[in-house]
Design a protein around this motif. Structure first.
Motif, mmCIF file in Angstrom:
data_model
loop_
_atom_site.group_PDB
_atom_site.id
_atom_site.type_symbol
_atom_site.label_atom_id
_atom_site.label_comp_id
_atom_site.label_asym_id
_atom_site.label_seq_id
_atom_site.Cartn_x
_atom_site.Cartn_y
_atom_site.Cartn_z
ATOM 1 N N ALA A 1 38.592 32.759 15.605
ATOM 2 C CA ALA A 1 38.079 34.009 15.873
ATOM 3 C C ALA A 1 38.294 34.913 14.614
ATOM 4 O O ALA A 1 37.732 36.137 14.787
ATOM 5 C CB ALA A 1 38.809 34.561 17.158
ATOM 6 N N LEU A 2 39.133 34.665 13.772
ATOM 7 C CA LEU A 2 39.320 35.250 12.525
ATOM 8 C C LEU A 2 39.561 36.612 12.730
ATOM 9 O O LEU A 2 39.076 37.759 12.105
ATOM 10 C CB LEU A 2 38.179 35.026 11.535
ATOM 11 C CG LEU A 2 37.646 33.732 11.420
ATOM 12 C CD1 LEU A 2 36.381 33.696 10.658
ATOM 13 C CD2 LEU A 2 38.777 33.025 10.401
ATOM 14 N N ASN A 3 40.534 37.214 13.700
ATOM 15 C CA ASN A 3 40.969 38.720 13.631
ATOM 16 C C ASN A 3 39.735 39.474 13.960
ATOM 17 O O ASN A 3 39.745 40.598 13.815
ATOM 18 C CB ASN A 3 41.660 38.964 12.737
ATOM 19 C CG ASN A 3 43.124 38.473 12.585
ATOM 20 O OD1 ASN A 3 43.702 38.185 13.495
ATOM 21 N ND2 ASN A 3 43.363 38.021 11.506
ATOM 22 N N GLY A 4 38.643 39.032 14.827
ATOM 23 C CA GLY A 4 37.603 39.759 15.340
ATOM 24 C C GLY A 4 36.264 39.635 14.417
ATOM 25 O O GLY A 4 35.218 40.008 14.833
ATOM 26 N N PHE A 5 36.316 38.825 13.105
ATOM 27 C CA PHE A 5 35.259 38.712 12.523
ATOM 28 C C PHE A 5 34.287 37.732 13.295
ATOM 29 O O PHE A 5 33.019 38.154 13.090
ATOM 30 C CB PHE A 5 35.463 38.176 11.012
ATOM 31 C CG PHE A 5 36.062 39.054 10.238
ATOM 32 C CD1 PHE A 5 35.323 40.006 9.526
ATOM 33 C CD2 PHE A 5 37.300 39.523 10.166
ATOM 34 C CE1 PHE A 5 35.647 40.972 8.508
ATOM 35 C CE2 PHE A 5 37.918 40.318 9.228
ATOM 36 C CZ PHE A 5 37.030 41.407 8.585
ATOM 37 N N THR A 6 34.706 36.751 13.882
ATOM 38 C CA THR A 6 33.579 35.874 14.734
ATOM 39 C C THR A 6 33.040 36.918 15.483
ATOM 40 O O THR A 6 31.532 36.728 15.814
ATOM 41 C CB THR A 6 34.109 34.817 15.226
ATOM 42 O OG1 THR A 6 34.971 34.009 14.323
ATOM 43 C CG2 THR A 6 33.536 34.115 16.205
ATOM 44 N N ALA A 7 33.617 37.815 16.332
ATOM 45 C CA ALA A 7 32.945 38.407 17.276
ATOM 46 C C ALA A 7 31.967 39.552 16.778
ATOM 47 O O ALA A 7 30.855 39.720 17.279
ATOM 48 C CB ALA A 7 34.082 39.233 18.368
ATOM 49 N N LEU A 8 32.508 40.331 15.386
ATOM 50 C CA LEU A 8 31.725 41.106 14.883
ATOM 51 C C LEU A 8 30.466 40.356 14.593
ATOM 52 O O LEU A 8 29.324 41.163 14.587
ATOM 53 C CB LEU A 8 32.408 41.468 13.555
ATOM 54 C CG LEU A 8 31.630 42.188 12.842
ATOM 55 C CD1 LEU A 8 31.405 43.705 13.195
ATOM 56 C CD2 LEU A 8 32.637 42.845 11.282
ATOM 57 N N PHE A 9 30.395 39.184 13.724
ATOM 58 C CA PHE A 9 29.209 38.566 13.321
ATOM 59 C C PHE A 9 28.458 37.994 14.456
ATOM 60 O O PHE A 9 27.091 38.119 14.346
ATOM 61 C CB PHE A 9 29.728 37.237 12.377
ATOM 62 C CG PHE A 9 30.384 37.583 11.328
ATOM 63 C CD1 PHE A 9 30.322 38.614 10.525
ATOM 64 C CD2 PHE A 9 31.202 36.662 10.755
ATOM 65 C CE1 PHE A 9 30.903 38.919 9.551
ATOM 66 C CE2 PHE A 9 32.030 36.571 9.471
ATOM 67 C CZ PHE A 9 31.645 38.105 8.927
ATOM 68 N N ALA A 10 28.896 37.655 15.652
ATOM 69 C CA ALA A 10 28.167 37.317 16.697
ATOM 70 C C ALA A 10 27.352 38.509 17.202
ATOM 71 O O ALA A 10 25.878 38.360 17.496
ATOM 72 C CB ALA A 10 29.130 36.776 17.739
ATOM 73 N N MET A 11 27.923 39.684 17.133
ATOM 74 C CA MET A 11 27.106 40.880 17.820
ATOM 75 C C MET A 11 26.134 41.540 16.566
ATOM 76 O O MET A 11 25.090 41.737 17.320
ATOM 77 C CB MET A 11 28.346 42.171 18.107
ATOM 78 C CG MET A 11 29.290 41.592 19.210
ATOM 79 S SD MET A 11 30.763 42.935 19.452
ATOM 80 C CE MET A 11 31.714 42.006 20.637
ATOM 81 N N LEU A 12 26.594 41.371 15.673
ATOM 82 C CA LEU A 12 25.470 41.771 14.564
ATOM 83 C C LEU A 12 24.331 40.954 14.396
ATOM 84 O O LEU A 12 23.281 41.338 14.202
ATOM 85 C CB LEU A 12 26.392 41.803 13.107
ATOM 86 C CG LEU A 12 27.051 42.824 12.903
ATOM 87 C CD1 LEU A 12 28.003 42.890 11.705
ATOM 88 C CD2 LEU A 12 26.465 44.375 12.810
ATOM 89 N N THR A 13 24.460 39.719 15.040
ATOM 90 C CA THR A 13 23.492 38.738 14.824
ATOM 91 C C THR A 13 22.886 38.631 16.175
ATOM 92 O O THR A 13 21.968 37.576 16.438
ATOM 93 C CB THR A 13 23.603 37.501 14.214
ATOM 94 O OG1 THR A 13 25.009 36.871 14.904
ATOM 95 C CG2 THR A 13 24.010 37.491 12.670
ATOM 96 N N SER A 14 23.148 39.411 17.351
ATOM 97 C CA SER A 14 22.665 39.238 18.778
ATOM 98 C C SER A 14 21.236 39.198 18.718
ATOM 99 O O SER A 14 20.276 39.811 18.040
ATOM 100 C CB SER A 14 23.175 40.354 19.454
ATOM 101 O OG SER A 14 22.582 40.283 20.731
ATOM 102 N N CYS A 15 20.580 38.023 19.656
ATOM 103 C CA CYS A 15 19.281 38.111 19.608
ATOM 104 C C CYS A 15 18.648 39.188 20.736
ATOM 105 O O CYS A 15 17.657 39.458 21.088
ATOM 106 C CB CYS A 15 18.909 36.659 20.327
ATOM 107 S SG CYS A 15 19.419 36.330 21.726
ATOM 108 N N ALA A 16 19.797 39.908 21.312
ATOM 109 C CA ALA A 16 19.307 40.852 22.343
ATOM 110 C C ALA A 16 18.931 41.999 21.453
ATOM 111 O O ALA A 16 19.654 42.413 20.533
ATOM 112 C CB ALA A 16 20.267 41.357 23.213
#
Length: 253
Positions: A206-221
């Motif tokens: 999860a890398l202290n939030g970076f995984t969630a950050l990258f996922a949200m920045l690349t959201s297909c929504a």
């Protein structure tokens, strides 16, 4: 320009609730060798200057709060440890402590209610402190909000139990750690502005939030707005700006 706020300052001056020096301070600012407070930000933008407390020493915070309180300048201070909150509470008993959000705040008059309501949705219960930072920031700006907690994609049926309630809100703030999937689900279902907050919750990759950050920045929504990791304050202020623009009654800046 916040005409209501300016008129309230003039009324307070005429009633001798504030001094001429305090009135000038509101319009110009407080300046010292170390700190320069933007006290007329409320007039320009509709909200007060807020203090980022995480990197400041206890002594710096005491000096800042003493100066603001002396001049009756409303403030909130974010990202405070329990130790800092405890010291501030003991030295300034009139300052409201909100330890569950890592905040303290002070208003000599309550913030005036604003139009619009925000739903704050968390994927897990571990995300609630960041959600509360957003909620109390909005409350400090006069905006109503409600937290819907622990409805992440790992038990997606829980989210659909609250789905019908969310349509009535103007803005949806979505808080998630781990893989950061919940904002994409919400943005695929609802037409409101979606503001996503990645949190530092999660195991190793999860890398202290970076995984969630990258996922949200690349959201297909489409159209998901993403703020920084653990930035409940930033999400709240983005929501406040959207609502100020949506409900403004004139075009004055």
């Amino acid at each position: 320009m916040d005409k209501d706020y300016l008129n309230s300052l003039i009324d307070k001056l005429l009633k001798n609730d504030i001094s001429k020096d305090q009135f000038v301070t509101y319009l110009t600012g407080i300046f010292s060798d170390e700190f320069k407070f933007d006290t007329n930000r409320k007039l320009r933008l509709g909200f007060h200057e807020f203090i980022f407390g995480e990197s400041k020493t206890i002594q710096q915070l005491i000096e800042i709060i003493s100066s603001l309180e002396k001049n009756r300048i409303p403030f909130i201070c974010t990202k405070l440890s329990d130790e800092k909150i405890d010291v501030i509470s003991k030295k300034f008993p009139e300052v409201e402590a909100i330890p569950e959000a890592g905040m303290v705040r002070y208003f000599f008059t309550p913030p005036s209610p604003k139009k619009g309501e925000v739903a704050i949705i968390t994927a897990g219960s571990s995300d609630i402190p960041i959600a509360k930072e957003a909620m109390f920031t909005l409350d400090s700006c006069g905006i109503k909000s409600k937290i819907f907690a622990d409805v992440g994609v790992a038990g997606v049926h829980r989210f659909f139990n609250i789905k019908d309630q969310l349509y009535s809100y103007d803005i949806l703030i979505v808080v998630a750690g781990m893989e950061g999937a919940l904002p994409s689900l919400v943005a695929g279902l609802f037409p409101q502005p979606i503001i996503a907050i990645p949190t530092s919750i999660g195991y190793g990759t999860a890398l202290n939030g970076f995984t969630a950050l990258f996922a949200m920045l690349t959201s297909c929504a489409n159209g998901v707005t993403v703020v920084n990791i653990n930035n409940g304050f930033g999400a709240a202020m983005a929501a406040f700006r959207i609502l100020q623009n949506k409900y403004r009654e004139d075009t004055d800046v």
